[in-house]
Motif scaffolding. Sequence first.
Motif, mmCIF file in Angstrom:
data_model
loop_
_atom_site.group_PDB
_atom_site.id
_atom_site.type_symbol
_atom_site.label_atom_id
_atom_site.label_comp_id
_atom_site.label_asym_id
_atom_site.label_seq_id
_atom_site.Cartn_x
_atom_site.Cartn_y
_atom_site.Cartn_z
ATOM 1 N N GLN A 84 -6.561 5.272 1.990
ATOM 2 C CA GLN A 84 -5.749 4.994 0.817
ATOM 3 C C GLN A 84 -4.305 5.474 0.963
ATOM 4 O O GLN A 84 -3.459 5.189 0.102
ATOM 5 C CB GLN A 84 -6.366 5.648 -0.433
ATOM 6 C CG GLN A 84 -6.253 7.172 -0.469
ATOM 7 C CD GLN A 84 -7.334 7.864 0.327
ATOM 8 O OE1 GLN A 84 -8.030 7.235 1.126
ATOM 9 N NE2 GLN A 84 -7.480 9.163 0.113
ATOM 10 N N ALA A 85 -3.981 6.209 2.036
ATOM 11 C CA ALA A 85 -2.624 6.732 2.224
ATOM 12 C C ALA A 85 -1.660 5.594 2.521
ATOM 13 O O ALA A 85 -1.998 4.627 3.219
ATOM 14 C CB ALA A 85 -2.596 7.757 3.357
ATOM 15 N N ALA A 86 -0.442 5.701 1.998
ATOM 16 C CA ALA A 86 0.587 4.683 2.224
ATOM 17 C C ALA A 86 1.126 4.821 3.640
ATOM 18 O O ALA A 86 1.271 5.936 4.161
ATOM 19 C CB ALA A 86 1.715 4.841 1.216
ATOM 20 N N ARG A 115 7.297 4.618 6.050
ATOM 21 C CA ARG A 115 8.417 3.694 5.976
ATOM 22 C C ARG A 115 9.387 3.978 7.121
ATOM 23 O O ARG A 115 9.361 5.047 7.735
ATOM 24 C CB ARG A 115 9.125 3.831 4.634
ATOM 25 C CG ARG A 115 8.258 3.474 3.435
ATOM 26 C CD ARG A 115 8.989 3.769 2.143
ATOM 27 N NE ARG A 115 9.349 5.194 2.056
ATOM 28 C CZ ARG A 115 10.086 5.699 1.077
ATOM 29 N NH1 ARG A 115 10.550 4.918 0.114
ATOM 30 N NH2 ARG A 115 10.359 7.004 1.062
#
Length: 292
Positions: free
Chosen positions: A101-103, A106
């Motif tokens: 579930q971790a993003a 970026r």
Amino acid sequence: MIQSMTGYAAASGDSARGTLSVELRSVNARYLDLQFRISDELRALEPLLRELIGTRVSRGKLDCRMFLNDSAGAAAGGRLNSEALARLRELAMEVLKAMPQAAPLRVADVLRWPGIVAESPLNEDETRRLAAELCRKALEEFVASRSREGAKLAAAVSERIAAMRRRLEQVAPLVPQALAAYQAKLAERLKEALGSALGPSFDDRVRAELALFATKVDVDEELTRLRAHMDEVERTLKKGGAVGKRLDFLAQELNREANTLASKAASPEISDCALELKLLIEQMREQVQNIE
């Protein structure tokens, strides 16, 4: 010139890698205690900074901080560290396996990761020249700030010395009168206690005892030494330089004489004077503790 041991100054300048900054701050200490907080890439500059500071500062706990803020242009001119990038990719994949579930990271996060962008090396000669220039500039302001505060401390010490002189001038004329009154009072008590049964030699014995006592309570010597110490304090202030230790020693001697004056006081006026002197001397010592 009298200088305080408390001071602060900063200077900064632009280099090819970004903004180089130097900060100096100090508090009082018995000796010169230099502490440096410098990043590893600038650590080679510490001997230069130590030498420059040592020529202008002789006492105090001084913290020197030097740091480099990389500019955006310098960061843009860097290159990616492929090894660090590959390692970060592996770590990110392991995290996603453990925490689906971790993003994901970026691009901005990746670029900010330590070691990802390999910075261009510092130009040692240019950095050394700029560091020396900034340190000298900071030292000028640092010494100036300590001198301004030192002038205020010297004025405060001079005010205490002037107050002590005024108090001594008030009490000095009272000393002979107080001594005579105390001797008369003591003689009367002796006569009342012993009467005249001791014969004609009694009066001679009383006078001898009173003369011996008078030498023990005579404070002329203490008053003379107090004035001499105060003269030396004023001479030291006028001379200037690194005189903090000398002034602290004189304050101790003044306090010693004030204690003796209090123990030999033959009247409430002299006793009160001694207590006021001790208070003024303590106030003076508080100021002297901050003088270089």
